[in-house]
Scaffold this motif. Structure first.
Motif, PDB file in Angstrom:
ATOM      1  N   TRP A 262       0.855  -1.173   0.000  1.00 52.23           N
ATOM      2  CA  TRP A 262       0.000   0.000   0.000  1.00 52.23           C
ATOM      3  C   TRP A 262       0.904   1.241   0.000  1.00 52.23           C
ATOM      4  O   TRP A 262       2.067   1.166   0.409  1.00 52.23           O
ATOM      5  CB  TRP A 262      -0.895   0.046   1.255  1.00 52.23           C
ATOM      6  CG  TRP A 262      -1.887  -1.069   1.368  1.00 52.23           C
ATOM      7  CD1 TRP A 262      -2.130  -2.065   0.454  1.00 52.23           C
ATOM      8  CD2 TRP A 262      -2.772  -1.335   2.471  1.00 52.23           C
ATOM      9  NE1 TRP A 262      -3.111  -2.920   0.919  1.00 52.23           N
ATOM     10  CE2 TRP A 262      -3.527  -2.489   2.156  1.00 52.23           C
ATOM     11  CE3 TRP A 262      -3.001  -0.701   3.690  1.00 52.23           C
ATOM     12  CZ2 TRP A 262      -4.485  -3.024   3.017  1.00 52.23           C
ATOM     13  CZ3 TRP A 262      -3.962  -1.232   4.549  1.00 52.23           C
ATOM     14  CH2 TRP A 262      -4.702  -2.387   4.211  1.00 52.23           C
ATOM     15  N   ASP A 263       0.368   2.375  -0.423  1.00 58.64           N
ATOM     16  CA  ASP A 263       1.187   3.581  -0.383  1.00 58.64           C
ATOM     17  C   ASP A 263       1.163   4.186   1.022  1.00 58.64           C
ATOM     18  O   ASP A 263       0.560   3.634   1.943  1.00 58.64           O
ATOM     19  CB  ASP A 263       0.758   4.577  -1.475  1.00 58.64           C
ATOM     20  CG  ASP A 263      -0.628   5.160  -1.222  1.00 58.64           C
ATOM     21  OD1 ASP A 263      -1.147   5.042  -0.088  1.00 58.64           O
ATOM     22  OD2 ASP A 263      -1.204   5.733  -2.154  1.00 58.64           O
ATOM     23  N   ARG A 264       1.801   5.334   1.189  1.00 57.81           N
ATOM     24  CA  ARG A 264       1.945   5.908   2.529  1.00 57.81           C
ATOM     25  C   ARG A 264       0.611   6.339   3.132  1.00 57.81           C
ATOM     26  O   ARG A 264       0.490   6.563   4.334  1.00 57.81           O
ATOM     27  CB  ARG A 264       2.904   7.096   2.511  1.00 57.81           C
ATOM     28  CG  ARG A 264       4.370   6.678   2.578  1.00 57.81           C
ATOM     29  CD  ARG A 264       5.255   7.885   2.860  1.00 57.81           C
ATOM     30  NE  ARG A 264       4.851   8.633   4.046  1.00 57.81           N
ATOM     31  CZ  ARG A 264       5.136   8.277   5.293  1.00 57.81           C
ATOM     32  NH1 ARG A 264       5.820   7.171   5.512  1.00 57.81           N
ATOM     33  NH2 ARG A 264       4.743   9.019   6.299  1.00 57.81           N
ATOM     34  N   GLU A 265      -0.389   6.483   2.279  1.00 56.83           N
ATOM     35  CA  GLU A 265      -1.719   6.836   2.776  1.00 56.83           C
ATOM     36  C   GLU A 265      -2.599   5.606   2.995  1.00 56.83           C
ATOM     37  O   GLU A 265      -3.782   5.720   3.312  1.00 56.83           O
ATOM     38  CB  GLU A 265      -2.402   7.803   1.801  1.00 56.83           C
ATOM     39  CG  GLU A 265      -1.702   9.153   1.701  1.00 56.83           C
ATOM     40  CD  GLU A 265      -1.494   9.788   3.083  1.00 56.83           C
ATOM     41  OE1 GLU A 265      -2.460   9.874   3.848  1.00 56.83           O
ATOM     42  OE2 GLU A 265      -0.343  10.177   3.390  1.00 56.83           O
ATOM     43  N   GLY A 266      -2.017   4.449   2.768  1.00 53.26           N
ATOM     44  CA  GLY A 266      -2.774   3.232   3.016  1.00 53.26           C
ATOM     45  C   GLY A 266      -3.633   2.785   1.855  1.00 53.26           C
ATOM     46  O   GLY A 266      -4.624   2.070   2.045  1.00 53.26           O
ATOM     47  N   ARG A 267      -3.258   3.201   0.635  1.00 54.27           N
ATOM     48  CA  ARG A 267      -4.018   2.795  -0.547  1.00 54.27           C
ATOM     49  C   ARG A 267      -3.298   1.678  -1.275  1.00 54.27           C
ATOM     50  O   ARG A 267      -2.104   1.808  -1.598  1.00 54.27           O
ATOM     51  CB  ARG A 267      -4.204   3.996  -1.480  1.00 54.27           C
ATOM     52  CG  ARG A 267      -5.075   5.083  -0.878  1.00 54.27           C
ATOM     53  CD  ARG A 267      -5.123   6.307  -1.749  1.00 54.27           C
ATOM     54  NE  ARG A 267      -3.807   6.945  -1.834  1.00 54.27           N
ATOM     55  CZ  ARG A 267      -3.624   8.251  -2.036  1.00 54.27           C
ATOM     56  NH1 ARG A 267      -4.661   9.040  -2.187  1.00 54.27           N
ATOM     57  NH2 ARG A 267      -2.414   8.754  -2.112  1.00 54.27           N
ATOM     58  N   PRO A 268      -3.987   0.579  -1.549  1.00 49.95           N
ATOM     59  CA  PRO A 268      -3.343  -0.539  -2.258  1.00 49.95           C
ATOM     60  C   PRO A 268      -2.843  -0.100  -3.630  1.00 49.95           C
ATOM     61  O   PRO A 268      -3.512   0.670  -4.326  1.00 49.95           O
ATOM     62  CB  PRO A 268      -4.469  -1.565  -2.396  1.00 49.95           C
ATOM     63  CG  PRO A 268      -5.453  -1.223  -1.329  1.00 49.95           C
ATOM     64  CD  PRO A 268      -5.377   0.275  -1.159  1.00 49.95           C
ATOM     65  N   SER A 269      -1.681  -0.598  -3.997  1.00 52.66           N
ATOM     66  CA  SER A 269      -1.120  -0.260  -5.303  1.00 52.66           C
ATOM     67  C   SER A 269      -1.896  -0.992  -6.396  1.00 52.66           C
ATOM     68  O   SER A 269      -2.493  -2.050  -6.155  1.00 52.66           O
ATOM     69  CB  SER A 269       0.347  -0.677  -5.366  1.00 52.66           C
ATOM     70  OG  SER A 269       0.431  -2.089  -5.343  1.00 52.66           O
ATOM     71  N   PRO A 270      -1.902  -0.448  -7.606  1.00 54.46           N
ATOM     72  CA  PRO A 270      -2.562  -1.157  -8.716  1.00 54.46           C
ATOM     73  C   PRO A 270      -2.035  -2.576  -8.879  1.00 54.46           C
ATOM     74  O   PRO A 270      -2.801  -3.500  -9.174  1.00 54.46           O
ATOM     75  CB  PRO A 270      -2.216  -0.280  -9.925  1.00 54.46           C
ATOM     76  CG  PRO A 270      -2.033   1.096  -9.352  1.00 54.46           C
ATOM     77  CD  PRO A 270      -1.403   0.876  -8.009  1.00 54.46           C
ATOM     78  N   ALA A 271      -0.729  -2.768  -8.668  1.00 55.69           N
ATOM     79  CA  ALA A 271      -0.162  -4.113  -8.820  1.00 55.69           C
ATOM     80  C   ALA A 271      -0.735  -5.070  -7.782  1.00 55.69           C
ATOM     81  O   ALA A 271      -1.046  -6.228  -8.083  1.00 55.69           O
ATOM     82  CB  ALA A 271       1.365  -4.041  -8.694  1.00 55.69           C
TER      83      ALA A 271
END
Lengths: 198, 632
Positions: free
Chosen positions: B576-585
Motif C-alpha cells: 500500500w502507499d503511505r496513505e494506506g491505498r493498495p497499489s494497482p499491482a
C-alpha cells in the motif's frame, strides 16, 4: 534479529544438523530478505554474517548472500512463509536417497509433519530446477527434502522452521534405528496408513 | 458443488418477495463464504453513501464450506452489513446452532433488504422463506422472543432463531443480535440494522444434509486436527476448564488489562471475576457450539436459574473497565445486556466513557466508576433511549464528542476497544489501528504470539517484526471468518489444517498460501470499501491516551503505543502507499483491479454510486429466479 539467527544457527550446528559451513537461514521482512552470508558458519554467526537483499531483485547485498538465495526467494514468492531454514540433516538425507517420502513413525513427528516429500533434481544447488520443485512442494508441506542434499523448512519465525527441521531429523534417526534393530514395527496410530495421502 | 450448497436466498421485506439465486462457483472459490462472501456482496450492493439504517442496507447472513460438517469448531455463521455505529463495512459472527440450521436450508447466504411495513420475523427452511407477522413479539427481550418462536410452546419448536431485543428495536447503535438467546452477533450495532427493517427475528429450520467431496480424506484430516485440539493445553484444558475468562488474571498480571476506561492497565480486584472465580463459585457445567470439541461456554447459576456466560470480554467491559469488581454485579449487567440485546463490549465501553465524563464534571447524568447500580441504569437507559441514555445509544465517540472530549472515547473508527491495553502489547496496538471494522481483537489477535506464544513467543513490547506478523494473522483471520470457523480452534490448528479440510470438503485444491490469498483479498476489498468513503491513514490510529499517556505502573509502566513506525512498515509490507491505498499491482494480483479503479481516495477514481437504492446483483449472483415460498 542477529541474536535470533545466532540462536538457531548454533542449535543446528550443535545438534549435527549442519556441518561447519553448511546450511543457511533467512527471514522475509516485507520486500526484503535477511539471509546468512555465503560461507558463514551457522554455529558461530557474528556481526556481518546476516546480509540484506531484495525478494524480487538484486542489489549490493547479493554479493555476500548465500548461494541458495535463489531458492529462498522462490519460496517466499510461492508460499506464506516468513522464515526459512535450510539444513543438511544426515539421517533425513540418508533416507532421501532410499525413498520418495519420509513417513515418520514416532508420535511427535506424526502429529506435526505426517509426511515429508522427497524431491529430486540433477543439480541440487542454485539451479532453476531447485527453485521450481522445492517451492512447489512447500505449497503443500512445511518441510521438504531435496534428495541427497538437505531440507527446506518454512515458518512464520526462524524458530518454527527450525522446529520442523529438528523434528524431521529426529524422526529420520528413529526410522534408521528401527531398521538397524530389524523386526516389525507395532503400529499404535489409528489411520496411519493415510499419512501417505497427507 | 460439495461443501457449498450453491444457493443464495434474497428476501425483500418491503415487498415480501423472495428469490433464490445460484452461487457463482468463482465467487465461492475466491471468497469461500461467511465474511468473504458477505464483504463481496456488501461492497457490490451497498454504497458508502447508503444510510446504514435505511432500507437499502443489507443483512447478509452467510455460512461457509465447512459449516455443518464434522470440522472442529465450524458451527458458526456470519452477518455482513454497513455498520450504523461506525459506517465501516462490517461483519460479526456467532456460534450456537443457527448457522448449521441455516446451511441445512440449502443456503450459502440469506440476503435481507428493504423494510417491512410492520414488525415481522423471517422463517426459513429447505423450501424457501416466509415473512411472518411479529407484532406480538415486538418489545420482548431477545431471549424471550427466541423462546416464543422455538421454545417448547413456540410454533417452530426445535428450530434455531436469532432475535433483537429492545435495543435493536430502538435503533440503538450498540445493539447486538442475540442468537438462540445466549450468543451474539455482537459488534457494530448490527441489531439496529434489523430494527430499522422491522425485522424482529429469523428462524432457521433446515434439515438437508451437508455433503463433502472426499469423505475418507475429510474424516482423516478432521481426525488428525482433533488430535491436536486435544493435545493443546489452551484448547484441551484452559478454555474447557475456565472458559475465555481464563485470560482475566493473565492479562491483569501482564499489565495489559484496561481499567476504568483505560486510565489504568491493572485492576486490583480482577481476581474476583476471573475464570477461576467463575469456576469455583457459580459454574454449573460447560456448553459448546454445534460440533465443537472445546466447549468454552459457561452455564452458570444465576439468581433466576441457569444462564450462559459471561465471557472474558464481557467480564472486562462491564467489570474492570467500569471499575465494577463484584462477580454478581457483572453477571447481572451481562444478563441485562443479553436481554436488551446490547453488545457488551461497546455498551461497557460507552458506559465507562460516561463514567469518566461524569467524574470530570462533563456528564451530570452519568455515574462514578464502580457504581454497579448506576451502570445498570445507564445500560437500560441506552437500550430504551430514555433520558441521558439516548446519548449513550449513539456510542462512546458521539457521547464524548458532544462534550468536546472525543479523546475520552476508547475506540478505533468508532468501534469501542476490547479488553487488551495495547501499551503492553505493541502488535495489538497496530492490529487495532489497522482493523477494517475498527476497535476489534478478532481481525487479528496478537494475544496469540505476544502473550500465549502461539505459534512462537515474541517480545510484546518490541515494535520490530510486528507488521509482517500481523499481516499474516489478519489474512488467516479473514480466511477463518470466511470458512466460518472459530478462532479458538486456531490456537491448536494452523492454516494447513484448514486448507486440507477445505480441499477434502469441496474437492477444490487449496494449499496453505491459497487461504492466505483469500484472506488478503478479503482484507483489501474491505479496505477499498472504507477508502471509497474517504477513510485513509488518519483513521488507522488509536485514542490519544494510548499514544501519548504512559502506563503509570505495573509491568507495562512507562509504555505508550509507538504506532507510526509500525504503520509505515505495515503499509509498505502490504503493498500500500503511505496513505494506506493498495497499489494497482497489488489489486491486480488479488483480482480487485476493477474494484480499486472505482474507489475514491483509493487507487484513484470517482466516488461509488450514491443514493439509497440497492445496486445491481453482485458479480457472483445471477438474476433472481422465481419465489419458492412467501412473497405477495
Amino acid at each position: 534479529m542477529l541474536e535470533e539467527f545466532q540462536r538457531i544457527g548454533r542449535s543446528l550446528f550443535q545438534e549435527g544438523i549442519v556441518s561447519s559451513h553448511g546450511g543457511n537461514l533467512s527471514v522475509r521482512v516485507g520486500d526484503r530478505i535477511l539471509i546468512t552470508r555465503r560461507g558463514s558458519m551457522l554455529g558461530h554467526l557474528k556481526e556481518g554474517d546476516v546480509v540484506e537483499t531484495g525478494v524480487e531483485s538484486d542489489d549490493w547485498g547479493i554479493t555476500l548472500a548465500s548461494s541458495e538465495i535463489g531458492v529462498h526467494r522462490a519460496i517466499y514468492r510461492a508460499t506464506s512463509g516468513l522464515a526459512i531454514v535450510h539444513a543438511h540433516p544426515p539421517h533425513a538425507v540418508a533416507l532421501s536417497l532410499l525413498q520418495d517420502e519420509i513417513i515418520p513413525v514416532d508420535s511427535e513427528a506424526s502429529y506435526l509433519l505426517h509426511r515429508v516429500p522427497v524431491v529430486a533434481t540433477e543439480h541440487t544447488v542454485g539451479s532453476a530446477e531447485v527453485e521450481k520443485v522445492v517451492p512447489q512442494a512447500l505449497q503443500e508441506y512445511k518441510i521438504v527434502m531435496l534428495r541427497g542434499h538437505g531440507s527446506f523448512a518454512i515458518g512464520q519465525f526462524l524458530e518454527e522452521a527450525y522446529q520442523w527441521t529438528s523434528v524431521l531429523e529426529t524422526a529420520a534417526r528413529i526410522i534408521a534405528i528401527l531398521r538397524g534393530l530389524g523386526g516389525e514395527v507395532k503400529e499404535y496410530r489409528r489411520g496411519s496408513g493415510e499419512y501417505r495421502r497427507w | 458443488m460439495p461443501g457449498w450448497m450453491g444457493r443464495v436466498l434474497r428476501v425483500d421485506l418491503g415487498s415480501g418477495r423472495t428469490a433464490y439465486e445460484p452461487l457463482d462457483p468463482r465467487l465461492a472459490r475466491d471468497y469461500l463464504g461467511g465474511r468473504g462472501l458477505g464483504a463481496r456482496i456488501v461492497f457490490d450492493r451497498v454504497p458508502p453513501t447508503q444510510d446504514p439504517l435505511g432500507p437499502g442496507n443489507l443483512l447478509v447472513f452467510a455460512v461457509g464450506p465447512l459449516t455443518g460438517t464434522r470440522a472442529p469448531a465450524s458451527g458458526r455463521f456470519s452477518l455482513s452489513t454497513r455498520s450504523p455505529l461506525t459506517g465501516a463495512i462490517h461483519d460479526s459472527n456467532a456460534g450456537g446452532t443457527f448457522g448449521v440450521r441455516l446451511k441445512r436450508c440449502g443456503l450459502d447466504a440469506l440476503v435481507v433488504e428493504g423494510r417491512a411495513p410492520h414488525p415481522v420475523y423471517l422463517y426459513v427452511d429447505g423450501s424457501g422463506a416466509e415473512v411472518r407477522d411479529a407484532r406480538r413479539l415486538w418489545g420482548l427481550d431477545a431471549p424471550a422472543a427466541t423462546d416464543a418462536l422455538c421454545g417448547p410452546g413456540g410454533p417452530h419448536r426445535g428450530a434455531a432463531a436469532l432475535s433483537i431485543g429492545p435495543a435493536g428495536e430502538n435503533l440503538v447503535r450498540l445493539a447486538a443480535i442475540m442468537v438462540e438467546g445466549r450468543r451474539a452477533l455482537a459488534r457494530g450495532g448490527v441489531g439496529a440494522v434489523m430494527g430499522s427493517k422491522n425485522l424482529k427475528a429469523v428462524v432457521a429450520a433446515g434439515l438437508a444434509p451437508v455433503e463433502v467431496a472426499d469423505r475418507e480424506a475429510f474424516d482423516f484430516v478432521v481426525y488428525e486436527a482433533l488430535k491436536l485440539v486435544r493435545a493443546n493445553p489452551v484448547t484441551s484444558r484452559a478454555l474447557p476448564q475456565f472458559g475465555t475468562a481464563v485470560l482475566v488474571n493473565l492479562l491483569n498480571e501482564l499489565g495489559a488489562y484496561p481499567t476504568r476506561n483505560f486510565l489504568q492497565s491493572q485492576f486490583p480486584q480482577a481476581g474476583l471475576a476471573s475464570g477461576e472465580a467463575v469456576a469455583s463459585t457459580v459454574l454449573l457445567r460447560r456448553a459448546a457450539c454445534h460440533g465443537c470439541p472445546i466447549a468454552c461456554a459457561r452455564v452458570i447459576r444465576g439468581p433466576e436459574g441457569e444462564e450462559e456466560g459471561p465471557e472474558y470480554e464481557s467480564i472486562w467491559a462491564l467489570g474492570a473497565n467500569c471499575g465494577v469488581s463484584a462477580l454478581g454485579d457483572i453477571v447481572a449487567a451481562n444478563r441485562l445486556c443479553n436481554r436488551l440485546g446490547l453488545d457488551t463490549i461497546s455498551a461497557g465501553g460507552t458506559v465507562a466513557c460516561a463514567m469518566e465524563l461524569y467524574e470530570a464534571g462533563a456528564f451530570s447524568d452519568g455515574a462514578r466508576f464502580g457504581d454497579a447500580e448506576g451502570q445498570r441504569r445507564l445500560l437500560l437507559g441506552a437500550a430504551r433511549r430514555d433520558g441521558p441514555g439516548a446519548e449513550l445509544a449513539e456510542g462512546s465517540l458521539a457521547l464524548a464528542a458532544s462534550r468536546g472530549a472525543a479523546e475520552l472515547a476508547m475506540q478505533v473508527k468508532g468501534l469501542e476497544l476490547p479488553a487488551y491495553d495495547p501499551r503492553g502489547m505493541q502488535g495489538q496496538g497496530l492490529a487495532f489501528a489497522t482493523s477494517n471494522r475498527g476497535g476489534c481483537h478478532l481481525r487479528a489477535n496478537m494475544l496469540t504470539c505476544e502473550v500465549l506464544g502461539l505459534p512462537k513467543m515474541v517480545d510484546r513490547f518490541a515494535r520490530s517484526g510486528k507488521a509482517g506478523l500481523l499481516i499474516v494473522i489478519q489474512h488467516s483471520s479473514a480466511a477463518m471468518d470466511s470458512l466460518v470457523v472459530c478462532k479458538f480452534a486456531g490456537f491448536a490448528l494452523s492454516d494447513e489444517h484448514w486448507a486440507r479440510m477445505l480441499s477434502a470438503a469441496t474437492g477444490v485444491d487449496y494449499a496453505t498460501q491459497d487461504l492466505q490469498l483469500v484472506g488478503e483479498r478479503v482484507y483489501n476489498l474491505e479496505r477499498l470499501y472504507n477508502l471509497r468513503q474517504g477513510w485513509g491513514r488518519e483513521r488507522d490510529t488509536l485514542p490519544r491516551r494510548l499514544l501519548e499517556t504512559p502506563v503509570q505502573g505495573g509491568p507495562a509502566a512507562g509504555r505508550v503505543v509507538e504506532l507510526q513506525p509500525m504503520l509505515d512498515e505495515y503499509y509498505r509490507f502490504r503493498g500500500w502507499d503511505r496513505e494506506g491505498r493498495p497499489s494497482p499491482a497489488k489489486l491486480k494480483a488479488l483480482g480487485l483491479e476493477t474494484d480499486g479503479a472505482a474507489t475514491a481516495g483509493g487507487a484513484a477514481g470517482p466516488p461509488g454510486p450514491g443514493g439509497a437504492a440497492p445496486g445491481p446483483a453482485g458479480p457472483g449472483v445471477a438474476p433472481a429466479g422465481p419465489a419458492r415460498k412467501g412473497g405477495a
